[in-house]
Design an enzyme around this catalytic site. Structure first.
Site, PDB file in Angstrom:
ATOM      1  CG  ASP A  61      17.066  21.940  21.420  1.00 48.98           C
ATOM      2  OD1 ASP A  61      17.159  22.242  22.626  1.00 48.98           O
ATOM      3  OD2 ASP A  61      15.977  21.907  20.813  1.00 48.98           O
TER       4      ASP A  61
ATOM      5  CG  ASP B  61      25.375   8.867  21.885  1.00 52.37           C
ATOM      6  OD1 ASP B  61      25.430  10.112  21.841  1.00 52.37           O
ATOM      7  OD2 ASP B  61      26.005   8.187  22.722  1.00 52.37           O
TER       8      ASP B  61
ATOM      9  CB  THR C 231      18.532  17.943  28.956  1.00 55.82           C
ATOM     10  OG1 THR C 231      19.547  16.946  28.755  1.00 55.82           O
ATOM     11  CG2 THR C 231      17.253  17.443  28.328  1.00 55.82           C
ATOM     12  CG  ASP C 232      19.511  21.803  32.751  1.00 59.89           C
ATOM     13  OD1 ASP C 232      19.496  22.736  31.928  1.00 59.89           O
ATOM     14  OD2 ASP C 232      18.645  21.671  33.641  1.00 59.89           O
TER      15      ASP C 232
ATOM     16  CD  GLU D 114      16.122  13.343  21.191  1.00 64.62           C
ATOM     17  OE1 GLU D 114      16.362  14.550  21.144  1.00 64.62           O
ATOM     18  OE2 GLU D 114      16.240  12.661  22.226  1.00 64.62           O
TER      19      GLU D 114
ATOM     20  N   PRO E 125      22.430  12.397  31.272  1.00 65.64           N
ATOM     21  CG  PRO E 125      20.267  12.070  30.450  1.00 65.64           C
ATOM     22  CD  PRO E 125      21.038  12.285  31.717  1.00 65.64           C
TER      23      PRO E 125
HETATM   24  N1  AG3 Z   1      16.527  22.446  26.208  1.00 68.56           N
HETATM   25  C1  AG3 Z   1      17.104  23.249  27.282  1.00 68.56           C
HETATM   26  C2  AG3 Z   1      16.272  23.239  28.516  1.00 68.56           C
HETATM   27  C3  AG3 Z   1      17.007  23.577  29.746  1.00 68.56           C
HETATM   28  C4  AG3 Z   1      16.021  23.922  30.788  1.00 68.56           C
HETATM   29  N2  AG3 Z   1      16.547  23.647  32.083  1.00 68.56           N
HETATM   30  C5  AG3 Z   1      15.800  23.550  33.202  1.00 68.56           C
HETATM   31  N3  AG3 Z   1      14.505  23.731  33.153  1.00 68.56           N
HETATM   32  N4  AG3 Z   1      16.385  23.267  34.301  1.00 68.56           N
HETATM   33  C6  AG3 Z   1      15.216  22.714  25.834  1.00 68.56           C
HETATM   34  C7  AG3 Z   1      14.717  21.825  24.763  1.00 68.56           C
HETATM   35  C8  AG3 Z   1      13.778  22.517  23.882  1.00 68.56           C
HETATM   36  N5  AG3 Z   1      13.814  22.021  22.556  1.00 68.56           N
END
Ligand code: AG3
Length: 290
Positions: free
Chosen positions: A169, A151, A171-172, A120, A176
Site C-alpha cells: 500500500d 524500510d 504512494t505513487d 511502515e 521515496p
Molecule cells: N496510496 C495510494 C495513493 C495514490 C494516490 N495518488 C495521487 N493522489 N496522486 C494510498 C494510501 C492509502 N492507504
C-alpha cells in the site's frame, strides 16, 4: 487618532480556500477547504490534514491526496478483500506501507487471520493518522497486529517469515516509494509468500498514462505466474479510476473466489461484494493489454 476598523476592509463573505492537486500539467482535482488541521514534515515527507466540506478529513503526503474520509473505503476494501476471498485459508497477512492504517483495519475484519504485520517506514504518518483518523487507524489496536517501523524493501530482503497474503500500500512510484515497484522487490515478496501466496499492489490510474500500470504489471509477471489487473472507482484519485494488481502463485481470483465464505461471514463492507469481486476484472477494451 482614529482606530481603523479592520473589518471595514474585509469583503462581506470570508474568502474561500481551495486545494488543488494537479493530475497532469493540464488538469487536476480541486476542493474547498474549511481548515488545515495539521501540517508537518517528517523525515521522509510533508504531511497535511485538511478539513473539507465535501470529503471530510483529507490526508496529503507531499501535496498528493492519500485518503479522504468519504472515499477511503473503496481503496482499502479493494486492496484487501479481493485477495482475502481468493485465498482458501489465509492466516498471516503482511502490509508494506499503508501507514494510515486503513489497509490493516480491513484485514482485521477477518476472524480467520491470525497474524497481521505492517512494515511502515514513516512513524509520523501512523501517529498523525491515529490522531486525526482514529476509526481508519483502528486496526492498530487489534491484538493480532504488529507494527514495525522499517524500510519495507530492506525488511522483505531479510525476512525469513512466510505470509499467505502481502499487500503493498504505497504512494505513487516516484520519490521515496520508487523501489516498491521494482522487479527485484516483487521477487523478494514472491520468496516471502507461502506456496499458495497472493500479493496485491496499488498500480496507479491507467487513464492518463497506461505505461505506469503496464510497468508494474510487467515487473510482477517476471516473478508470478498469475497476474490480474482490476479497477475501482475512487473519486479523489487521478481520473477517478484506480487500478490494482493481484499477483498469485496458484489461486486465480476468478476461479478460486470463495463465495461461500463470503456469504457465511457478514462483514461491514461498503464497496466489495460478490458481484464486485467478479466484475472488477472486466476491463475496458483500451486496457486489453493486460
Ligand atoms: N496510496 C495510494 C495513493 C495514490 C494516490 N495518488 C495521487 N493522489 N496522486 C494510498 C494510501 C492509502 N492507504
Amino acid at each position: 487618532m482614529t482606530k481603523i476598523k479592520e473589518d471595514k476592509f474585509l469583503p462581506p463573505e470570508s474568502p474561500e480556500i481551495w486545494f488543488t492537486e494537479k493530475h497532469t500539467n493540464n488538469c487536476g482535482i480541486t476542493f474547498k477547504v474549511n481548515k488545515t488541521l495539521y501540517s508537518g514534515r517528517s523525515k521522509y515527507q510533508r504531511i497535511d490534514i485538511l478539513e473539507t466540506p465535501e470529503f471530510g478529513r483529507v490526508m496529503l503526503l507531499d501535496g498528493l491526496v492519500m485518503l479522504t474520509q468519504k472515499d477511503e473505503f473503496v481503496y482499502h476494501e479493494m486492496i484487501t478483500q479481493i485477495p482475502l476471498f481468493t485465498h482458501k485459508n489465509p492466516k498471516s497477512y503482511l502490509v508494506i506501507g499503508g501507514g494510515d492504517g486503513g489497509t490493516v483495519s480491513r484485514v482485521a475484519l477477518h476472524p480467520e487471520i491470525e497474524k497481521i504485520t505492517e512494515v511502515e517506514i514513516d512513524e509520523d504518518v501512523v501517529n498523525v493518522s491515529k490522531r486525526f483518523f482514529p476509526e481508519i487507524a483502528s486496526g492498530y489496536n487489534d491484538r493480532r497486529t504488529k507494527l514495525i517501523i522499517d524500510d519495507g524493501i530492506k525488511f522483505i530482503e531479510n525476512s525469513e517469515s512466510k505470509y499467505d497474503i502481502v499487500t503493498v500500500d504505497s504512494t505513487d512510484p516516484f520519490g521515496p516509494a520508487e523501489g516498491l515497484f521494482s522487479e527485484k522487490f516483487y521477487n523478494d515478496i514472491y520468496n516471502s509468500l507461502t506456496d499458495t501466496g497472493i500479493l496485491t499492489v496499488q498500480s496507479e490510474t491507467p487513464f492518463y498514462d497506461i505505461d505506469a500500470t503496464k510497468v508494474i504489471y510487467k515487473n510482477l509477471k517476471k516473478s508470478f505466474p498469475i497476474v490480474r489487473v482490476y479497477l475501482a472507482f475512487i473519486p479523489t484519485y487521478p481520473a477517478g479510476v484506480w487500478s490494482f494488481c493481484l499477483a498469485s502463485k496458484m489461486y486465480d481470483p476468478l476461479i478460486d473466489f470463495d463465495e461461500k465464505r463470503f456469504s457465511a461471514v457478514s462483514l461491514p463492507l461498503k464497496y466489495y461484494n460478490k458481484q464486485i469481486h467478479k466484475a472488477v476484472f472486466a476491463l475496458p477494451s483500451v486496457y486489453n493489454v493486460f
